[in-house]
Design a protein around this motif. Structure first.
Motif, PDB file in Angstrom:
ATOM      1  N   THR A 173       0.808  -1.220   0.000  1.00  0.00           N
ATOM      2  CA  THR A 173       0.000   0.000   0.000  1.00  0.00           C
ATOM      3  C   THR A 173       0.846   1.276   0.000  1.00  0.00           C
ATOM      4  OG1 THR A 173      -1.858  -1.156   1.051  1.00  0.00           O
ATOM      5  CG2 THR A 173      -1.841   1.243   1.210  1.00  0.00           C
ATOM      6  N   PRO A 174       1.977   1.337   0.726  1.00  0.00           N
ATOM      7  CA  PRO A 174       2.810   2.551   0.633  1.00  0.00           C
ATOM      8  C   PRO A 174       3.275   2.855  -0.791  1.00  0.00           C
ATOM      9  CG  PRO A 174       3.448   1.267   2.550  1.00  0.00           C
ATOM     10  CD  PRO A 174       2.483   0.421   1.773  1.00  0.00           C
ATOM     11  N   VAL A 175       3.507   1.819  -1.596  1.00  0.00           N
ATOM     12  CA  VAL A 175       3.897   2.037  -2.993  1.00  0.00           C
ATOM     13  C   VAL A 175       2.770   2.727  -3.752  1.00  0.00           C
ATOM     14  CG1 VAL A 175       4.486   0.877  -5.177  1.00  0.00           C
ATOM     15  CG2 VAL A 175       5.511   0.105  -3.026  1.00  0.00           C
ATOM     16  N   PHE A 176       1.532   2.348  -3.463  1.00  0.00           N
ATOM     17  CA  PHE A 176       0.388   2.976  -4.132  1.00  0.00           C
ATOM     18  C   PHE A 176       0.368   4.484  -3.849  1.00  0.00           C
ATOM     19  CE2 PHE A 176      -1.961  -1.271  -3.152  1.00  0.00           C
ATOM     20  CZ  PHE A 176      -1.178  -1.923  -4.084  1.00  0.00           C
ATOM     21  N   TYR A 177       0.610   4.843  -2.584  1.00  0.00           N
ATOM     22  CA  TYR A 177       0.593   6.256  -2.224  1.00  0.00           C
ATOM     23  C   TYR A 177       1.785   7.010  -2.817  1.00  0.00           C
ATOM     24  CZ  TYR A 177      -3.239   5.509   1.046  1.00  0.00           C
ATOM     25  OH  TYR A 177      -4.465   5.213   1.599  1.00  0.00           O
TER      26      TYR A 177
END
Length: 507
Positions: free
Chosen positions: A146-150
């Protein structure tokens, strides 16, 4: 030479004889199933389906003839369109491996992606691949990424601010389909291979252009012939410019996956959370015979392709709906205006308005219009109600019959969704007493359901949260649905996908 000639003639004769025998057998077995009259003795309904609004004919047929509709393909072969809930549950559940993908669809996947999880058939072979690929696309994997998505969403915001600054304005037109594709490709690249395609720089990118050029085209005769005939002659996929493009795309995706695989440091890192690393570790832990290099490349091609087109199309449709439903846009903006980036679990559970809007987008704009299957053997399937003119709650489907499950029709069924099933109303998801995964077939269901659904949902929601905190959207154009490989939006009358939205800076 004479022997070869006689053999070729005999082979052709046997093939034609078997084709007409199967056609006659199918016509007799399905003669009681209602459906439209054949509009062309050569092309059947293929031409009107191809040139009509995506999904419109299926809606008309099923509202006229019922849950099971018979129609004709090229050269008279019989197809069924099925929306009966008991039949769908059987085909996608208990009978999954008795209804493989049609030969033409498998040929497409094999030629473009290789013998990966979208291509493989048979219970044992599919479950083996699923055990290897599943952990890489699990909810925990999506949670870790999820951090990659942000990070990628923040890159997109930064690039958009540059566009505003360059035009010295706080309100400009942005072509959203282009940016949706860039975001999806960069995200799946980083998540899958720990590789940054760097599409979000805004510059032309070879792989993005190759993937886009393969399917994002106007309605050409060549594309129609290929789509109409590949059910009967899968080898047609090898011919002409389209065949060259398929081979080029496969090579580019495969070369990339192979290069990364050879990077021993990236692959052997026990702490790596990339989908490739997780898949290789799962394969090592569960498989008696390990995947070879081409098999790994096939899975990587599959994940990249699946993470690009369906995801980018859904992003585009979601922002189209936000731009045309301004009250909902503002309500969701207020809902997500909390401090910090929501976690994976918060994206799934803490924002009911965002979730409802996402689900309603998937309901009315499923990226894949039809789910196709082929009866591996003559088989009887259950029905929830008899075919018109019959009292039998079973239908015998001849071997080789191609079955279409029209997702848009199923997701607009008025018995399930109410009298307003054709309307975009996210609030229906807030008031329903029971919500089950089987209500939406956008990701399919059962053993062959999409493994990446959690990944895709979190990625799209993370982007939506980020963009709504910075921008407001409106749509100054009339938009229509356009069928390429997936269903994309485009300005009415244009030849390829497009979604120019008026975007205003709010921060």
């Amino acid at each position: 030479m004479l022997y070869i000639y006689h053999f070729s003639v005999a082979f052709t004769f046997v093939y034609i004889l078997r084709f007409f025998q199967q056609r006659l057998s199918s016509m007799l077995a399905l003669r009681h199933v209602p459906g439209p009259k054949t509009s062309s003795w050569v092309w059947g309904e293929e031409k009107v389906l191809y040139y009509n609004t995506p999904g419109a004919l299926y809606l008309d047929w099923h509202r006229t003839y019922g849950n099971v509709v018979k129609f004709t393909g090229a050269f008279g072969h019989q197809l069924l369109s099925v929306t009966d809930p008991h039949a769908i549950s059987f085909i996608l559940g208990e009978g999954t491996y008795q209804f493989p993908k049609p030969k033409g669809v498998r040929a497409w996947f094999r030629m473009l992606l290789g013998e990966g999880i979208l291509w493989v058939e048979g219970k044992e072979a599919h479950e083996k691949q699923r055990r290897s690929v599943g952990p890489a696309l699990s909810p925990q994997s999506a949670r870790n990424l999820t951090p990659v998505f942000y990070e990628n969403a923040a890159k997109m915001v930064s690039q958009w601010h540059r566009l505003f600054d360059a035009q010295h304005s706080d309100e400009i037109v942005i072509e959203v389909t282009n940016w949706a594709g860039r975001f999806a490709l960069d995200t799946v690249g980083r998540a899958t291979l720990s590789y940054d395609f760097d599409c979000l720089r805004g510059q032309p990118h070879a792989l993005a252009e190759t993937l886009d050029g393969l399917t994002n085209h106007e309605k050409s005769l060549t594309s129609f012939y290929m789509k109409a005939l590949f059910w009967l002659l899968p080898s047609i996929l090898h011919l002409g410019k389209k065949g060259q493009m398929i081979r080029k795309t496969r090579k580019e995706l495969g070369d990339l996956a192979t290069d990364i695989l050879k990077d021993a440091e990236a692959v052997s890192d026990p702490n790596s959370k990339t989908l490739m690393s997780l898949m290789l570790r799962a394969d090592k832990a569960t498989a008696v015979v390990r995947m070879n290099e081409e098999q790994v490349a096939a899975q990587m091609r599959t994940i990249i392709s699946a993470g690009y087109e369906p995801v980018s199309a859904t992003i585009a449709w979601l922002f189209f709906e936000l731009a045309t439903n301004l009250e909902w846009q503002q309500a969701i903006r207020e809902e997500v205006s909390t401090a910090g980036d929501p976690t994976f679990d918060e994206l799934n559970n803490a924002y009911p308005l965002l979730d409802a809007f996402f689900l309603e987008t998937l309901r009315l704009h499923p990226p894949v219009l039809e789910n196709h299957h082929e009866a591996a053997e003559t088989i009887s399937i259950p029905l929830s109600e008899p075919v018109a003119g019959s009292s039998d709650l079973h239908l015998v489907i001849p071997k080789g019959t191609i079955i279409s499950l029209p997702v848009n029709v199923i997701q607009k069924d008025k018995l399930t969704w109410g009298f307003d099933a054709d309307d975009f109303r996210p609030e229906r998801w807030l008031h329903r007493g029971t919500r089950t995964s089987r209500e939406l077939l956008a990701f399919s269901v059962g053993p062959r359901g999409c493994l990446g659904r959690n990944f895709a949902a979190a990625e799209i929601k993370a982007l939506t949260v980020t963009l709504l905190r910075h921008f407001a959207f409106s749509c100054p154009h009339e938009i229509e649905a356009f069928q390429s490989f997936v269903i994309r939006p485009r300005v009415k009358g244009e030849s390829s996908s497009s979604l120019p939205l008026m975007v205003r800076r709010t921060l």
